[in-house]
Design an enzyme around this catalytic site. Structure first.
Site, PDB file in Angstrom:
ATOM      1  N   CYS A  86     -27.866   7.635  47.088  1.00 38.06           N
ATOM      2  CA  CYS A  86     -28.164   6.721  45.983  1.00 38.06           C
ATOM      3  C   CYS A  86     -27.685   5.310  46.323  1.00 38.06           C
ATOM      4  O   CYS A  86     -28.192   4.699  47.253  1.00 38.06           O
ATOM      5  CB  CYS A  86     -27.573   7.266  44.680  1.00 38.06           C
ATOM      6  N   HIS A 196     -29.284  13.015  44.143  1.00 37.63           N
ATOM      7  CA  HIS A 196     -27.860  13.373  44.135  1.00 37.63           C
ATOM      8  C   HIS A 196     -27.656  14.865  44.399  1.00 37.63           C
ATOM      9  O   HIS A 196     -27.458  15.636  43.448  1.00 37.63           O
ATOM     10  CB  HIS A 196     -27.259  13.035  42.768  1.00 37.63           C
ATOM     11  N   GLU A 198     -25.085  16.322  45.407  1.00 40.56           N
ATOM     12  CA  GLU A 198     -23.726  16.749  45.013  1.00 40.56           C
ATOM     13  C   GLU A 198     -23.687  17.235  43.569  1.00 40.56           C
ATOM     14  O   GLU A 198     -22.722  17.869  43.158  1.00 40.56           O
ATOM     15  CB  GLU A 198     -22.721  15.599  45.238  1.00 40.56           C
TER      16      GLU A 198
END
Lengths: 220, 79
Positions: A86, A196, A198
């Site tokens: 990002c 994202h 994660e």
């Protein structure tokens, strides 16, 4: 697998990234503040998401010129693995580690939703646990994720299999050229992506589709 | 000396903000706005007294930070 997560003022996804790295690799990453002149001895450095310097001037532009980035660029050129997610993707692209640029979403709006990603290249340090063509659900949250580059660069990226992730099934959230969600450098040591991963690794996230990406780090 | 720097998106780079401005102008009744391109203006106060040196330094600043030459053009005026 030793890793570092770099923090700039305005970054806000560092905890998510550090938790994901620790949860999957078993080793707690080192947090590195942007004013440090050099990185500790690690196998991977991650530049996480957020809004470094409030996206002033251009997203990622100010952070890309901070002291720690000089060391990251120098070490990346010698083969250190670098992952930018990002705002991290925007920062490492502004720093010249990846070609092209990330500009405002074609629809002008900040987009926060789930997309589908196709793994286009599974021979990288972040995708080697997945089959080519795998489709992952993954969240995105950005206002400037529209990847662009000139025609010659695009031809090279496609020809050299350097598009790592592509938005699939009509989920391109930002108008990115050729649905590009993530790219890598010539040697494969640097990967940048807008989504994202994660935030898609444990059941509480709603799905664990992106856990194999982090597992790939252990095999790389 | 002052360096006045104008930064614009290159031709061919989609300018969604320009498109939104164009749409709003149309809503206000300004017909015939065929295209809108928006950009940035940066003004620097420099200690230099030599215009050529000031320009060279502003040029280096544009290359290194102020503009992203992948997507942007810049023009420098020294005054």
């Amino acid at each position: 697998m030793k890793s570092a997560v770099v923090i700039f003022p305005g970054i806000n996804r560092e905890h998510d990234m550090m938790m994901a790295l620790e949860a999957v690799t078993g080793t707690k990453p080192v947090a590195v503040w942007h004013t440090q002149a050099s990185l500790p001895n690690v196998d991977l450095v991650v530049v996480p998401g957020g809004f470094s310097y409030g996206d002033y001037l251009r997203c990622g532009a100010i952070a890309a010129r901070s002291p720690i980035m000089r060391d990251i660029v120098a070490k990346a050129q010698k083969g250190l693995k670098v992952l930018g997610v990002c705002n991290g993707f925007q920062i490492i692209t502004e720093a010249g580690l990846l070609p092209g640029a990330l500009v405002r979403n074609a629809g002008l709006r900040f987009v926060c939703k789930q997309v589908k990603l196709t793994v286009e290249n599974n021979q990288t340090f972040f995708t080697n646990k997945l089959a080519k063509g795998s489709i992952l659900r993954c969240p995105v949250a950005h206002g400037e994720g529209n990847y662009i580059c000139d025609a010659e660069t695009l031809k090279r990226l496609e020809g050299e299999n350097r598009v790592v992730f592509r938005y699939s099934q009509g989920t391109n959230p930002n108008g990115a050229l050729n649905d590009i969600a993530g790219v890598m450098n010539e040697t494969g040591s640097v990967i940048g992506m807008m989504p994202h991963p994660e935030n898609m690794i444990e059941p509480l996230h709603g799905a664990t589709d992106c856990r194999p990406l982090f597992e790939s780090l252990l095999a790389a | 000396m002052k360096a006045k720097i104008k930064i614009t998106l290159k031709r061919g780079v989609l300018d969604p903000q320009g498109k939104a401005i164009q749409g709003a102008l149309g809503t206000l009744g300004f017909a015939g706005v065929e295209d809108v391109r928006q950009g940035k203006y940066i003004e620097l106060d420099l200690a230099h007294t030599d215009a050529a040196k000031a320009k060279a330094e502003a040029e280096a600043m544009c290359q290194k930070l102020l503009a992203n030459t992948v997507i942007e053009n810049y023009e420098i005026e020294i005054a």
